[in-house]
Enzyme design. Structure first.
Site, PDB file in Angstrom:
ATOM      1  N   ASP A  91      30.879  -9.929  44.617  1.00 25.75           N
ATOM      2  CA  ASP A  91      31.373  -8.884  43.731  1.00 25.75           C
ATOM      3  C   ASP A  91      32.506  -9.366  42.833  1.00 25.75           C
ATOM      4  OD1 ASP A  91      33.065  -9.188  45.902  1.00 25.75           O
ATOM      5  OD2 ASP A  91      32.734  -7.197  46.709  1.00 25.75           O
ATOM      6  N   HIS A 145      32.801  -0.458  54.103  1.00 24.43           N
ATOM      7  CA  HIS A 145      32.002  -1.061  53.027  1.00 24.43           C
ATOM      8  C   HIS A 145      31.777  -2.548  53.265  1.00 24.43           C
ATOM      9  CE1 HIS A 145      35.737  -2.014  50.246  1.00 24.43           C
ATOM     10  NE2 HIS A 145      35.514  -3.004  51.096  1.00 24.43           N
ATOM     11  N   GLU A 194      30.326   1.159  48.554  1.00 23.25           N
ATOM     12  CA  GLU A 194      31.158   2.221  49.111  1.00 23.25           C
ATOM     13  C   GLU A 194      30.292   3.235  49.859  1.00 23.25           C
ATOM     14  OE1 GLU A 194      33.982   1.271  49.172  1.00 23.25           O
ATOM     15  OE2 GLU A 194      35.125   1.366  47.319  1.00 23.25           O
ATOM     16  N   ASN A 239      36.798   1.482  55.150  1.00 24.03           N
ATOM     17  CA  ASN A 239      35.836   2.589  55.065  1.00 24.03           C
ATOM     18  C   ASN A 239      34.414   2.131  55.411  1.00 24.03           C
ATOM     19  OD1 ASN A 239      35.055   1.124  52.852  1.00 24.03           O
ATOM     20  ND2 ASN A 239      35.474   2.701  51.327  1.00 24.03           N
TER      21      ASN A 239
HETATM   22  C1  F6R Z   1      35.247  -8.800  48.884  1.00 26.82           C
HETATM   23  C2  F6R Z   1      34.417  -7.770  49.481  1.00 26.82           C
HETATM   24  C3  F6R Z   1      34.990  -6.716  50.360  1.00 26.82           C
HETATM   25  C4  F6R Z   1      35.932  -7.269  51.437  1.00 26.82           C
HETATM   26  C5  F6R Z   1      36.480  -6.142  52.304  1.00 26.82           C
HETATM   27  C6  F6R Z   1      37.499  -6.632  53.312  1.00 26.82           C
HETATM   28  O1  F6R Z   1      34.487  -9.719  48.136  1.00 26.82           O
HETATM   29  O2  F6R Z   1      33.254  -7.776  49.227  1.00 26.82           O
HETATM   30  O3  F6R Z   1      33.938  -6.011  50.977  1.00 26.82           O
HETATM   31  O4  F6R Z   1      35.245  -8.188  52.226  1.00 26.82           O
HETATM   32  O5  F6R Z   1      37.079  -5.157  51.498  1.00 26.82           O
HETATM   33  O6  F6R Z   1      38.604  -7.114  52.629  1.00 26.82           O
HETATM   34  P1  F6R Z   1      39.840  -7.762  53.431  1.00 26.82           P
HETATM   35  O7  F6R Z   1      39.328  -9.001  54.059  1.00 26.82           O
HETATM   36  O8  F6R Z   1      40.847  -8.042  52.351  1.00 26.82           O
HETATM   37  O9  F6R Z   1      40.282  -6.746  54.402  1.00 26.82           O
END
Ligand code: F6R
Length: 264
Positions: free
Chosen positions: A67, A139, A144, A137
């Site tokens: 992403d 994701h 989301e 959440n």
């Molecule tokens: C980032 C992504 C997100 C993160 C997730 C956890 O490329 O796709 O899904 O993996 O938000 O983020 P952290 O590791 O910062 O808690």
């Protein structure tokens, strides 16, 4: 899902890096799906160390990031382009032409652009190993809650929770992105193997919902229950709310005995 329990966050990243390194050594032209975020920083640091000290070779590896924020230039300090360069790509011998990250500067015909990203993955032969973090959440990528399990790469509106989680990374007065381009749940389920990493107590509810809860678009990581080869690597804090930890420990023990190649 295979659940691998580790005592600390450091051991989660070491285990993940070992698994990735092993996969790269077995298939030097592997297609890796990559995530950004704080959970992955130590994994990339360890992979960089393995490159430096143990000649782990990335010269033929092809990468696809999950992403990128929309409306952010690659040079922006909070772009995922910048994150990947800073934490990983500038430390290993990857060929820049093998790196793919969604372009956050696209301004028109988003559908066409997203379809072309998806087509690029197909042209490369699909993703062999996908690395994922998990949001509070639930994701994965920026899928989301309520994202369709049939979704492919597309534009996605970020939830309030995600925007708020990101707020701390942006300076006063800076616009915080409200949209992103993300691979979809269907794109993630199409990858051959998944490693989902989670550390820290803040992730424990999302982790329990994803692994032991019902399969639901309200917790998009729960879609991984449908993946034929998904492994969750968790530290104690992230695993705290799992009900079947004893069973997962038994499975780990048996996996080591019967399919020793499966764990790193
Ligand atoms: C980032 C992504 C997100 C993160 C997730 C956890 O490329 O796709 O899904 O993996 O938000 O983020 P952290 O590791 O910062 O808690």
């Amino acid at each position: 899902m295979l659940v691998v329990l580790k005592p600390t966050a450091e051991e989660v990243s070491r285990e993940a890096a070992r698994s990735i390194a092993k996969a790269v050594r077995l298939n030097p032209a592997i297609k890796l799906g990559l995530a950004t975020g704080s959970t992955t920083v130590a994994v990339y640091r360890e992979l960089a160390r393995l490159h430096r000290e143990e000649s782990l070779d990335f010269s033929q590896v092809i990468t696809f990031n999950l992403d990128e924020y929309l409306g952010i230039a690659p040079e922006h300090s909070q772009s995922f382009h910048h994150f990947m360069l800073e934490h990983f790509f500038s430390h290993v011998n990857i060929d820049p032409s093998n790196i793919h990250i969604p372009d956050g500067t696209v301004t028109t015909d988003y559908e066409k652009y997203c379809a072309s990203y998806e087509a690029e993955i197909q042209r490369a032969g699909g993703i062999d190993l996908q690395i994922l973090g998990i949001g509070r959440n639930g994701h994965i990528g920026f899928n989301e809650p309520s994202s369709s399990f049939a979704s492919k790469t597309r534009l996605k509106v970020l939830s309030k929770a995600t925007v708020n989680d990101n707020r701390k990374f942006f300076g006063p007065g800076e616009t915080i992105p409200r949209l992103a381009i993300t691979m979809g749940i269907c794109s993630i389920l199409a990858t051959r193997r998944v490693l989902m990493l989670a550390t820290g107590a803040a992730k424990s509810t999302a982790v329990a919902n994803a692994i032991e809860g019902p399969i639901t678009a309200s917790v998009t990581a729960s879609a991984l229950q449908l993946h034929p080869d998904a492994t969750a690597i968790l530290d104690e804090a992230a695993a705290a709310q799992l009900k079947q930890k004893d069973y997962y420990r038994d499975v780990m023990e048996m996996t080591e005995l019967f399919t020793p190649g499966k764990l790193s």
